[in-house]
Write an enzyme that holds these catalytic residues in place. Structure first.
Site, short mmCIF file in Angstrom:
data_model
loop_
_atom_site.label_atom_id
_atom_site.label_comp_id
_atom_site.label_asym_id
_atom_site.label_seq_id
_atom_site.Cartn_x
_atom_site.Cartn_y
_atom_site.Cartn_z
N SER A 101 0.81 -1.28 0.01
CA SER A 101 -0.13 -0.01 0.01
C SER A 101 0.95 1.32 0.16
O SER A 101 1.61 1.43 -0.97
CB SER A 101 -1.08 -0.04 1.17
OG SER A 101 -2.03 0.92 1.17
N ASP A 197 -10.15 -5.07 -3.93
CA ASP A 197 -9.61 -3.96 -3.08
C ASP A 197 -10.34 -2.61 -3.20
O ASP A 197 -10.61 -2.04 -4.21
CB ASP A 197 -8.04 -3.58 -3.53
CG ASP A 197 -7.21 -2.84 -2.71
OD1 ASP A 197 -7.79 -2.08 -1.88
OD2 ASP A 197 -5.90 -3.02 -2.79
N HIS A 227 -7.72 -5.69 0.01
CA HIS A 227 -6.52 -4.61 0.26
C HIS A 227 -5.55 -5.44 1.31
O HIS A 227 -4.49 -5.06 1.05
CB HIS A 227 -6.88 -3.29 0.86
CG HIS A 227 -5.90 -2.28 0.89
ND1 HIS A 227 -5.29 -2.14 -0.33
CD2 HIS A 227 -5.24 -1.72 1.81
CE1 HIS A 227 -4.35 -0.97 -0.05
NE2 HIS A 227 -4.21 -1.12 1.37
#
Length: 249
Positions: A101, A197, A227
């Site tokens: 991320s 996600d 995610h």
């Protein structure tokens, strides 16, 4: 479980870290926004590296986990400085950088700062430029006014308490953008992205793939992965990707 060790950075921040000795290249895990080094992916990769006798480093950015500071005081540039300090002080030789991320953005910034150290890169739901293309681009006029008058806005999260997004984070993020100028990644790269996600879109992953240049770059889309990307099959895919960029598959 080994005790946490701490590193004092040149900026006066105190970073918590765990380092496993072993053969190179060193695998370095870069976590996401408001995540810490005790997350599933970070710990799983440490166990995997130890079983292989591979050197490994995981750490907390300032304002995260056990490190000094408050999250609301930090920004992308601070966490980039933390990453450079941790890598410079705690590792030697080639690196395999694994960024999740926001850690994907940090991995790309590290590649720009010290490309000679990086032997391979794996990103998981990489979120480059999210302060501008995600936060700022979606802010209402009222939220933009709040940034000016209050200095921050609160944003809900699917995974934890609301994020406090400060004016400093937005303004600093604009100085760290990687999708507006050439992004050369001259080493094997594997981008991993789940189709379910809700925090980082497939479009972002494709944009990164299209924008970056390099001799060996692939994007793997995993249907229905979210995610977190941290169930058993996804963890296996991360292992495969790390082996792949090391040339050991």
């Amino acid at each position: 479980m080994a005790a946490t060790t701490f590193l004092e950075t040149p900026q006066g921040r105190r970073l918590a870290y765990h380092k496993s000795e072993g053969t190179g290249p060193t695998v370095v895990f870069l976590g996401g926004l408001k995540s810490d080094m005790e997350g599933t992916k970070a710990v799983h990769l440490e166990d995997w590296a130890r079983a292989r006798g591979q050197a490994y480093l995981r750490f907390d950015y300032s304002g995260h986990g056990e490190s000094s500071g408050r999250f609301e005081e930090g920004c992308i540039g601070d966490w980039h400085e933390d990453t450079v300090a941790a890598v410079s002080e705690l590792t030697e030789g080639p690196l395999i950088v694994v960024g999740s991320s926001m850690g994907g953005w940090q991995a790309l910034l590290l590649a720009k700062a010290m490309p000679e150290r990086i032997a391979g890169m794996v990103t998981i739901a990489a979120a480059p430029d999210f302060t501008e293309d995600g936060y700022w681009a979606s802010f209402t006029d009222a939220q933009k006014e709040a940034l000016e008058t209050v200095g921050h806005v609160e944003l809900p999260s699917d995974y934890m308490e609301p994020y406090i997004i400060t004016k400093r984070m937005i303004e600093d993020g604009r100085t760290r953008l990687v999708l507006r100028s050439p992004l050369n990644l001259p080493f094997p790269v594997r981008f991993l992205q789940g189709t379910a996600d809700t925090a980082v879109s497939v479009d972002t992953a494709v944009r990164l793939l299209d924008h970056a240049s390099g001799p060996d770059m692939r994007l793997l889309l995993v249907k229905d992965a979210d995610h977190r990307f941290s169930d058993g099959p996804c963890l296996g895919l991360i292992e495969d990707a790390v082996r792949d960029v090391m040339g050991t598959n």
